[in-house]
Design a protein around this motif. Structure first.
Motif, short mmCIF file in Angstrom:
data_model
loop_
_atom_site.label_atom_id
_atom_site.label_comp_id
_atom_site.label_asym_id
_atom_site.label_seq_id
_atom_site.Cartn_x
_atom_site.Cartn_y
_atom_site.Cartn_z
N GLY A 160 0.79 -1.23 0.00
CA GLY A 160 0.00 0.00 0.00
C GLY A 160 0.82 1.27 0.00
N LEU A 161 2.15 1.16 0.03
CA LEU A 161 3.02 2.34 0.06
C LEU A 161 3.90 2.41 -1.18
CD1 LEU A 161 4.25 2.18 3.78
CD2 LEU A 161 2.46 3.67 2.86
N HIS A 162 4.47 3.59 -1.42
CA HIS A 162 5.48 3.77 -2.46
C HIS A 162 6.85 3.64 -1.81
CE1 HIS A 162 2.51 5.41 -5.36
NE2 HIS A 162 1.89 5.79 -4.25
N LYS A 163 7.88 3.62 -2.62
CA LYS A 163 9.25 3.58 -2.09
C LYS A 163 10.13 4.55 -2.87
CE LYS A 163 11.13 1.00 0.59
NZ LYS A 163 11.45 1.18 2.03
N ASN A 164 10.86 5.40 -2.14
CA ASN A 164 11.89 6.27 -2.73
C ASN A 164 13.24 5.75 -2.26
OD1 ASN A 164 9.94 8.16 -3.76
ND2 ASN A 164 9.74 8.96 -1.69
N LEU A 184 10.66 4.30 -11.56
CA LEU A 184 11.24 5.45 -12.27
C LEU A 184 12.66 5.65 -11.78
CD1 LEU A 184 11.06 7.97 -14.10
CD2 LEU A 184 10.12 9.21 -12.15
N LEU A 185 13.61 5.64 -12.70
CA LEU A 185 15.02 5.88 -12.41
C LEU A 185 15.37 7.30 -12.84
CD1 LEU A 185 17.97 4.94 -11.75
CD2 LEU A 185 18.05 3.99 -14.06
N LEU A 186 15.85 8.11 -11.90
CA LEU A 186 16.18 9.51 -12.17
C LEU A 186 17.63 9.79 -11.79
CD1 LEU A 186 13.09 11.32 -10.59
CD2 LEU A 186 13.54 11.07 -13.03
N THR A 187 18.27 10.70 -12.51
CA THR A 187 19.57 11.20 -12.09
C THR A 187 19.64 12.69 -12.29
OG1 THR A 187 21.98 10.98 -12.32
CG2 THR A 187 20.69 10.80 -14.34
N THR A 188 20.33 13.38 -11.37
CA THR A 188 20.59 14.82 -11.55
C THR A 188 22.10 15.05 -11.69
OG1 THR A 188 20.70 15.14 -9.16
CG2 THR A 188 18.59 15.55 -10.21
N ALA A 206 16.86 23.48 -7.73
CA ALA A 206 16.05 23.45 -8.94
C ALA A 206 15.90 22.01 -9.45
CB ALA A 206 16.68 24.33 -10.01
N ALA A 207 17.01 21.26 -9.45
CA ALA A 207 16.97 19.87 -9.92
C ALA A 207 16.13 19.02 -8.99
CB ALA A 207 18.39 19.32 -10.01
N PHE A 208 16.26 19.27 -7.69
CA PHE A 208 15.52 18.45 -6.73
C PHE A 208 14.02 18.72 -6.80
CE2 PHE A 208 14.13 17.40 -2.31
CZ PHE A 208 14.29 16.04 -2.46
N GLN A 209 13.66 19.95 -7.19
CA GLN A 209 12.23 20.26 -7.36
C GLN A 209 11.59 19.37 -8.43
OE1 GLN A 209 11.82 24.55 -7.93
NE2 GLN A 209 10.90 24.63 -5.92
N LYS A 210 12.40 18.99 -9.43
CA LYS A 210 11.89 18.08 -10.47
C LYS A 210 11.51 16.74 -9.83
CE LYS A 210 12.71 20.21 -14.55
NZ LYS A 210 11.79 20.32 -15.68
N PHE A 211 12.38 16.27 -8.93
CA PHE A 211 12.07 15.02 -8.22
C PHE A 211 10.77 15.18 -7.43
CE2 PHE A 211 12.03 13.19 -3.96
CZ PHE A 211 11.84 11.86 -4.28
N ILE A 212 10.62 16.32 -6.76
CA ILE A 212 9.43 16.57 -5.95
C ILE A 212 8.18 16.50 -6.82
CG2 ILE A 212 8.18 18.38 -4.67
CD1 ILE A 212 10.87 19.05 -3.33
N SER A 213 8.28 17.04 -8.03
CA SER A 213 7.10 17.01 -8.92
C SER A 213 6.77 15.57 -9.30
CB SER A 213 7.32 17.88 -10.16
OG SER A 213 8.33 17.34 -10.97
N TYR A 214 7.78 14.74 -9.55
CA TYR A 214 7.53 13.32 -9.88
C TYR A 214 6.98 12.58 -8.66
CZ TYR A 214 10.17 13.82 -14.26
OH TYR A 214 10.61 14.20 -15.50
N VAL A 253 8.01 2.78 -7.25
CA VAL A 253 9.38 3.00 -6.75
C VAL A 253 10.02 4.11 -7.57
CG1 VAL A 253 11.66 1.97 -6.39
CG2 VAL A 253 9.62 0.55 -6.12
N ILE A 254 10.67 5.06 -6.89
CA ILE A 254 11.53 6.03 -7.58
C ILE A 254 12.95 5.83 -7.06
CG2 ILE A 254 12.04 8.46 -8.05
CD1 ILE A 254 9.13 9.13 -7.65
N VAL A 255 13.87 5.54 -7.97
CA VAL A 255 15.29 5.38 -7.62
C VAL A 255 16.01 6.63 -8.09
CG1 VAL A 255 17.37 3.98 -7.88
CG2 VAL A 255 15.12 2.87 -7.89
N PHE A 256 16.67 7.29 -7.14
CA PHE A 256 17.27 8.60 -7.42
C PHE A 256 18.78 8.52 -7.28
CE2 PHE A 256 17.73 13.25 -6.68
CZ PHE A 256 16.86 13.71 -7.65
N ASP A 257 19.46 8.68 -8.39
CA ASP A 257 20.93 8.66 -8.41
C ASP A 257 21.42 10.06 -8.05
OD1 ASP A 257 23.64 8.41 -9.05
OD2 ASP A 257 23.29 8.64 -11.20
N THR A 258 22.07 10.20 -6.92
CA THR A 258 22.60 11.44 -6.35
C THR A 258 21.54 12.11 -5.47
OG1 THR A 258 24.07 11.81 -8.21
CG2 THR A 258 23.78 13.63 -6.73
#
Length: 300
Positions: free
Chosen positions: A16-20, A50-54, A128-136, A144-149
């Motif tokens: 029932g939960l998401h994972k970051n 979703l795999l993201l990198t900044t 600014a880059a992290f705000q993009k993550f916040i929007s996703y 699951v969102i995997v965030f590189d950096t």
């Protein structure tokens, strides 16, 4: 040290939960590869990932051996995996231009110049880059969102201010400003995501390092800074470990002996985190097949 059996729980969502999942660490320690391996694993487990990198130096497209651009795209060849590169420079320019456009017509030229100077501080690009993550993360479209950096403690502290960063800049420029209803909604969205990042059931902060002094020191300092905003390091990846069976020359025996000493230091320094030991591989980590194979081995 926690047993490695807990590690799968750190990367898979609870019911029932998401994972970051955030991967942090100094340059060259293998953050991008670990982010790709982990994203492949969660996707294979059936979670929309979703795999993201900044990181401008990150090469998730090369590791996946698939074209990855600025917009979220489906990674062909594997179900449930999507990826995007967030270009910090582009995000910064968009962010800055939006704030300055909004200021034009409201304030005089001197004030706008002062705001521009404030915006050119080093942390604004990360913000600014992290705000993009916040929007996703706010969309809740992904399991699951995997965030590189990962963001620094400093950036997270700025996000926790009682109004958003653009309003802080106006205040620094000597202006008093009302917070609009739209600003309040945006701040509520930030606050919700920041709260999720502090919830260990939803978010896993991980530091990647190889077993040598400098990466350990840098990761420890960064993890202590994150503690100041209420985020604990839950996972530590000890990367590039020489396999015992390969330490059969004096050179590799000495290197392995040195690594064992630093592995003990990692375990004592990060004694509240789970430790994931990842061996050095004898070939380039590139393409979905090898990523799937490694993911099965290290996350079994």
């Amino acid at each position: 040290m926690k047993q490695s059996s807990n590690i799968k729980e750190l990367i898979l969502p609870k019911e029932g939960l998401h994972k970051n999942i955030f991967f942090s660490g100094k340059g060259g320690v293998g953050k991008t590869v670990m982010a790709c391996i982990t994203a492949v694993k969660t996707a294979k487990e059936g979670y929309k990932t979703l795999l993201l990198t900044t990181d401008p130096a990150a090469h998730i497209g090369k590791v996946l051996d698939k074209p990855i651009g600025d917009e979220v795209t489906k990674v062909e060849g594997i179900d449930n995996l999507y990826a995007a590169k967030i270009d910090p420079k582009v995000a910064f320019e968009e962010y800055k231009n939006n704030i300055l456009e909004d200021a034009k017509g409201k304030f005089n030229e001197d004030t706008i110049l002062t705001m521009e100077e404030e915006l050119n501080s080093p942390c604004t690009e990360e913000m600014a880059a992290f705000q993009k993550f916040i929007s996703y993360a706010s969309e809740e479209k992904y399991d699951v969102i995997v965030f590189d950096t990962a963001p620094t403690g400093h950036t997270l502290r700025l996000l926790e201010l009682p109004m958003d960063w653009s309003k802080q800049i106006q205040m620094k420029a000597g202006l008093s400003t009302e917070i609009s209803q739209e600003d309040r909604k945006e701040k509520e969205k930030f606050d919700k995501v920041i709260a999720l990042m502090k919830d260990k059931n939803v978010t896993t902060f991980s530091f990647v390092m190889y077993p040598e002094k400098t990466p350990i020191i840098e990761a420890y300092r960064a993890s202590e800074e994150l503690k100041t905003v209420g985020i604990k390091t839950q996972l530590v990846v000890s990367n590039l470990i020489i396999p015992k069976e390969e330490a059969n020359t004096s050179f590799f025996k000495n290197r392995r002996h040195m690594q064992e000493k630093y592995l003990r230091e990692i375990e004592s320094t990060f004694n509240e985190a789970s430790i994931l030991k990842v061996p050095m591989f004898n070939k380039e980590i590139k393409g979905l097949d090898i990523l799937i194979d490694i993911a099965e081995k290290i996350y079994q």
